[in-house]
Design an enzyme around this catalytic site. Structure first.
Site, PDB file in Angstrom:
ATOM      1  N   LYS A   4      41.643  44.213  46.188  1.00  0.00           N
ATOM      2  CA  LYS A   4      42.937  43.290  45.980  1.00  0.00           C
ATOM      3  C   LYS A   4      42.942  42.573  44.912  1.00  0.00           C
ATOM      4  O   LYS A   4      44.152  42.640  44.282  1.00  0.00           O
ATOM      5  CB  LYS A   4      43.102  42.905  47.498  1.00  0.00           C
TER       6      LYS A   4
ATOM      7  N   CYS B 172      51.438  37.122  44.648  1.00  0.00           N
ATOM      8  CA  CYS B 172      50.296  37.892  44.421  1.00  0.00           C
ATOM      9  C   CYS B 172      49.825  37.763  42.958  1.00  0.00           C
ATOM     10  O   CYS B 172      48.571  36.939  42.757  1.00  0.00           O
ATOM     11  CB  CYS B 172      50.530  39.383  44.481  1.00  0.00           C
TER      12      CYS B 172
END
Length: 416
Positions: A203, A257
């Site tokens: 991720k 993010c």
């Protein structure tokens, strides 16, 4: 019909809860924000996403989705709470740990616990798993622990939650398989199984890859500006190479993010991550670079007025998290400039309700977000209401090589 608890009703948790409810699960969304829960109970959602409100109203009317400030017994628990960066850029896992602790009294034999929140590698195994074991659970035997990060693009979350590929890390293979059964019941994309730390790092690498590539073109923009070279033309020509695919420069990187996740890798191995750290520094410096460019463009004007188009960190959404546009606006105001803001997607900040109102008597239109609404404006018509007909397009949404305007001077990030 299995019961699912979704901990956290933010940009990932709420759409996830809605998708699950629409796919046959009985879902309880849990959040500590009482005001948010009250608004959701009234049918009001706080996230602007295509098709989300329609689907939310449907599952709500069918009583497939309910809300609570506290978790209860369930078959599956999903933790999708924020993991912000601390002042030192390390990951603040407070929300995740509090969510885990709150569900400990509810966990039963055979339950599946999935962490979707972005966390540093080794967090599940070294921090979360011990909490579960201290409460008497045997992870991998009577309780299944998995990590499955989201991979969605804001502005298309509903669709991507269903079609994107997912990677699932499990403490044991059985843990990963149990989670795969769950996601496979509604997911159309490919599911890849791995261990916890590999999924955690995957991720982070996905978002770091994008951050580093953006930093490359942003650094090249600053170099070309220093040398008097049009970086947009350089990028256009370089991209004619069959193995080169450079991105476009921009005012910085935002969102929860890309602007945050790379730091979680640096945190775990700071001496081994100079490239990642430098890329973050380059992108974090872009708002100051934009402010400097604006100052040069309006130099010599008497009390210049600036109309800012866009506050959110990316186009067609209202998300202000880590937004470089918002940082630029605050910096310009601190420098004493008169600022009017127009963003049709942001309701949480006071601004003008139309482009003409924002540009009235302005000396510069500063485009900071690539909303579709800004692509189709008649800037020549807007120029009639301006004191100085000047546009600085930092998102390059107006074609740089074919200025379609006759009454307005158009500048881009990269050739200014």
């Amino acid at each position: 019909m299995k019961q699912v608890i979704v901990m956290g009703l933010g940009y990932i948790g709420l759409p996830t809860a809605v998708i699950l409810a629409a796919n046959g699960y009985r879902v309880t969304g849990v959040d500590r924000d009482i005001k948010l829960l009250q608004e959701l109970e009234q049918g009001k959602i706080h996230i602007e996403e295509p098709n989300l409100n329609l689907l939310f109203q449907q599952v709500r009317s069918e009583k497939k989705l309910r809300f609570s400030p506290q978790p209860e017994n369930a078959d599956i628990f999903i933790i999708a709470v924020p993991t912000p960066a601390r002042a030192d850029k390390s990951c603040d896992m407070t929300n995740v740990l509090q969510a885990v602790e709150s569900i400990l009294p509810q966990l039963q034999t055979g339950n599946l616990l999935i962490i979707e929140s972005t966390i540093p590698p080794l967090s599940c195994e070294e921090i979360i798993k011990p909490l579960l074991e201290e409460a008497g659970h045997k992870v991998g035997e009577n309780l299944f622990l998995a990590f499955c990060p989201e991979r969605v693009l804001p502005g298309d979350i509903v669709r991507e939650l269903l079609v994107n590929n997912r990677v699932i890390g499990g403490f044991t293979r059985r843990c990963a398989q149990e989670a795969a059964k769950f996601y496979g019941s509604f997911l159309q994309g490919e599911i890849s199984l791995s261990d916890l730390k590999t999924a955690e790092m995957t991720k982070l690498l996905e978002n770091t890859f994008r951050d580093v590539n953006i930093a490359l073109v942003n650094e090249m923009t600053r170099i070309c500006s220093h040398l008097g070279i049009d970086v947009l033309e350089v990028i256009r020509l370089a991209n004619k190479h069959p193995r080169v695919k450079l991105l476009q420069p921009g005012p910085g990187v935002g969102g929860h993010c890309l602007a945050v996740d790379p730091y979680f890798i640096v945190e775990k191995a700071p001496s081994l991550a100079p490239l990642i750290k430098t890329a973050r520094e380059v992108n974090a410096s872009m708002p100051a670079f934009i402010v400097e460019k604006v100052q040069n463009l309006v130099a010599g004007m008497d009390k210049p007025h600036i109309a800012v188009f866009g506050l959110s960190y990316k186009g067609n959404i209202g998300d202000l998290r880590e937004s470089p546009a918002w940082e630029i606006v605050k910096s310009l105001r601190q420098e004493g400039y008169s600022i009017k803001v127009f963003d049709p997607h942001v309701r949480s900040v006071s601004g003008e309700n139309s482009a003409p109102a924002a540009v009235k008597d302005a000396d510069l239109i500063l485009i900071l977000t690539e909303h579709d609404e800004f692509r189709h404006l008649d800037y020549d018509e807007l120029a009639a209401g301006m004191r100085t007909p000047l546009v600085f397009d930092t998102r390059n949404i107006i074609p740089a090589r074919a200025n379609p305007f006759s009454r307005i001077r158009l500048c881009h990030l990269g050739n200014t």
